[in-house]
Design an enzyme around this catalytic site. Structure first.
Site, PDB file in Angstrom:
ATOM      1  CB  CYS A  65      -2.729  30.629   1.259  1.00 34.79           C
ATOM      2  SG  CYS A  65      -1.797  29.690   0.027  1.00 34.79           S
ATOM      3  CB  CYS A 137       6.851  42.931  -0.538  1.00 32.61           C
ATOM      4  SG  CYS A 137       6.617  43.706  -2.124  1.00 32.61           S
TER       5      CYS A 137
END
Length: 163
Positions: A65, A137
């Site tokens: 992240c 995605c």
């Protein structure tokens, strides 16, 4: 608190480890992120297809992240979906990616977020390859890439006692 999988100082994925959630105000997020990362991660934006810096990355390693560094996806689950965004058939560990229903833009979709900082990553669709048949995605702006030989740099202090 959240139970998450993270890397230890040996560069090994371990867990689950109990970690504090990362909750910051918009001003602090703006200081930590680029304007485009803020638009994607904190305002649920989407980058244009075929423009992301990680779309064509074929190196071995881990995608974390961009907001908090939590490991999210491994390169061995990445595939070319032809959609214009980095796509994976599974997260690196159960629980590191949170899913919520997204009814925006007149569509029923499943949004995926970082389980530690709640940053918007993208969406998951049921049209991926085996073995999961899922396509996670993602926006390149929501991710950082770390090569396999540098995974120890992702060490989480709370994982130091886990082998």
């Amino acid at each position: 608190m959240a139970l998450l999988h993270v890397f230890n100082s040996a560069g090994k994925l371990v867990g689950p480890v109990e970690l504090l959630k990362l909750a910051l105000g918009d001003d602090e997020w703006r200081r930590r992120l680029t304007p485009e990362q803020f638009r994607v991660l904190r305002a649920s934006g989407t980058e244009r297809p075929f423009c992301g810096t990680l779309l064509d990355n074929k190196k071995e390693g881990v995608y974390t992240c961009a907001g908090c560094g939590l490991p999210l996806f491994a390169s061995d689950s990445k595939f070319n979906s032809g959609t214009g965004w980095p796509s994976f058939f599974q997260p690196i560990a159960p629980g590191n990616v949170a899913e919520t229903r997204d009814d925006s833009h007149g569509m029923a979709r499943v949004e995926i977020n970082c389980a530690r900082c709640d940053g918007h990553l993208g969406h998951v669709f049921p049209d991926g390859p085996p073995p999961t048949r899922l396509r996670f995605c993602l926006n390149s702006e929501s991710l950082h890439f770390t090569p396999s030989d540098q995974l120890a740099s992702l060490a989480e202090p709370a994982a130091s006692s886990q082998a």
